[in-house]
Design an enzyme around this catalytic site. Structure first.
Site, short mmCIF file in Angstrom:
data_model
loop_
_atom_site.label_atom_id
_atom_site.label_comp_id
_atom_site.label_asym_id
_atom_site.label_seq_id
_atom_site.Cartn_x
_atom_site.Cartn_y
_atom_site.Cartn_z
N ASP A 23 0.87 -1.19 0.00
CA ASP A 23 0.00 0.00 0.00
C ASP A 23 0.90 1.24 0.00
O ASP A 23 0.78 2.12 0.82
CB ASP A 23 -0.97 -0.01 1.19
CG ASP A 23 -0.27 -0.06 2.54
OD1 ASP A 23 0.94 -0.45 2.58
OD2 ASP A 23 -0.89 0.28 3.56
N ASP A 61 6.92 0.98 2.42
CA ASP A 61 6.72 0.02 1.33
C ASP A 61 7.75 0.26 0.23
O ASP A 61 8.25 -0.68 -0.39
CB ASP A 61 5.34 0.17 0.69
CG ASP A 61 4.21 0.05 1.69
OD1 ASP A 61 4.04 0.98 2.49
OD2 ASP A 61 3.51 -0.98 1.66
N VAL A 103 2.67 -6.40 3.02
CA VAL A 103 3.11 -5.36 3.95
C VAL A 103 2.05 -4.25 3.99
O VAL A 103 2.36 -3.06 3.95
CB VAL A 103 4.51 -4.82 3.57
CG1 VAL A 103 5.57 -5.89 3.80
CG2 VAL A 103 4.56 -4.33 2.13
N HIS A 129 9.38 -0.46 8.79
CA HIS A 129 8.70 -1.73 9.10
C HIS A 129 8.68 -2.74 7.96
O HIS A 129 9.11 -3.88 8.12
CB HIS A 129 7.25 -1.44 9.49
CG HIS A 129 7.08 -0.44 10.58
ND1 HIS A 129 7.22 -0.78 11.90
CD2 HIS A 129 6.79 0.87 10.56
CE1 HIS A 129 7.01 0.28 12.65
NE2 HIS A 129 6.75 1.31 11.87
N ASP A 130 8.10 -2.32 6.82
CA ASP A 130 7.86 -3.26 5.72
C ASP A 130 9.15 -3.88 5.20
O ASP A 130 9.17 -5.03 4.76
CB ASP A 130 7.15 -2.54 4.56
CG ASP A 130 5.76 -2.05 4.95
OD1 ASP A 130 5.29 -2.42 6.05
OD2 ASP A 130 5.17 -1.30 4.16
#
Ligand SMILES: [Ca+2]
Length: 321
Positions: free
Chosen positions: A11, A16, A127, A247-248
């Protein structure tokens, strides 16, 4: 080297973009394609950003398929949700217009057909909210036979980042998350906030990436600058000084080298009824619920190893097709 076939569900979204860049550049990964979904941004924005990223790093050959534009079940409660819109993710990433369009095949249909036709075991890396993955598994449960592993970014056994107790991807489509958790996936690895917050990218790192003189280095530096600004501006326990957890990207680092996270088997389910804990992942490490483990839950990540992997991705010349 045997390259690991991977599909990314995104997304896009600033973190990402780092995940896509890693998957598209590291020689251990064969990125079969990206599916997009509504989450951090609208489906249209996420799809446009995904195409921009791939174009900017010279990998416009990678297929992008737009998936679902709204969650399985919209969140019924607004209690305690952080207003994060626009703080962490740019509607349009700071990279040039791609001039590209997503492929005509719907993301969920492409996912199903690709997994049905492959003779290999594919790693799925979602993710984003789990809407596309839940839809694909619901329509075509036979695709589980072609999935080597699902590596998802989401959940937490401690604090949340969308509400006090819920992580964003799980919260945004909690019903879809439960569909995925209950699907009987043979290897389901969850890169939770517990682990992703062990890894930080700092402004010094971004400076170093810029000096590499690579397309990937420039891109990751550009998209992460805004992300660090967002973390600095955010209040509460997720705020960090001059750095941010990408994070991703940890999921892709794990697909490249599984040693980057430590996992513990657990039974995980998502609260979809409580006004206060909606979207919270209840993580049972000790078998209290009497259910078999369905998740390999990442409690910790190796920050030094993550940075070595990310540097490898950014230093290398992007592979020609
Ligand atoms: Ca994401």
């Amino acid at each position: 080297m045997m390259r690991r076939p991977v599909i990314l569900d995104v997304d896009t979204g600033n973190d990402d973009a780092v995940a896509i860049t890693m998957a598209a550049t590291h020689p251990a990964i064969e990125l079969l394609g990206c599916t997009t979904v509504a989450g951090n941004l609208s489906l249209e924005e996420a799809t446009d950003n995904t195409l921009r990223v791939l174009n900017a790093i010279g990998r416009s050959d990678i297929e992008v398929h737009a998936g679902l534009s709204r969650p399985f079940a919209p969140t019924p409660y607004a209690y305690g949700a952080n207003e994060v819109d626009g703080v962490f993710h740019q509607n349009t990433l700071p990279v040039g217009v791609s001039g590209l369009q997503p492929r005509s095949w719907h993301g969920v249909e492409w996912l199903i057909e690709t997994l049905r036709q492959t003779t290999r075991q594919v790693t799925l890396i979602p993710v984003a909210p789990l809407t596309n993955i839940a839809a694909a598994i619901t329509v075509a449960p036979d695709i589980l036979d072609s999935i080597d592993e699902v590596v998802l970014m989401g959940g937490s056994s401690t604090f949340g980042n969308r509400t006090l107790s819920a992580e964003f991807n799980i919260y945004t489509d909690a019903v879809a998350a439960n569909v995925v958790l209950n699907a009987g996936i043979k290897r389901l690895t969850m890169a939770a906030l517990d682990a992703t917050h062990d890894v930080l990218v700092s402004r010094e790192d971004l400076h170093r990436y810029r000096t590499l003189g690579t397309l990937a280095g420039d891109l990751v530096s550009a998209v992460t600058e805004y992300y660090i600004d967002g973390y600095e501006a955010s209040a509460g326990p997720i705020g960090t000084a001059s750095s941010a957890p990408p994070h991703d990207a940890l999921c892709v680092a794990y697909a490249i080298d599984p040693k980057v996270i430590d996992t513990t088997d657990a039974f995980v389910e998502v609260d979809t009824v409580s006004p206060y804990n909606y979207g919270r992942t209840a993580v049972d490490f000790h078998g209290n619920r009497g259910e078999p483990a369905n998740v390999r839950f990442a409690k910790h990540a190796d920050s030094a190893l993550f940075h070595r992997i990310l540097d490898e991705c950014l230093r290398g010349e992007c592979r020609a097709v």
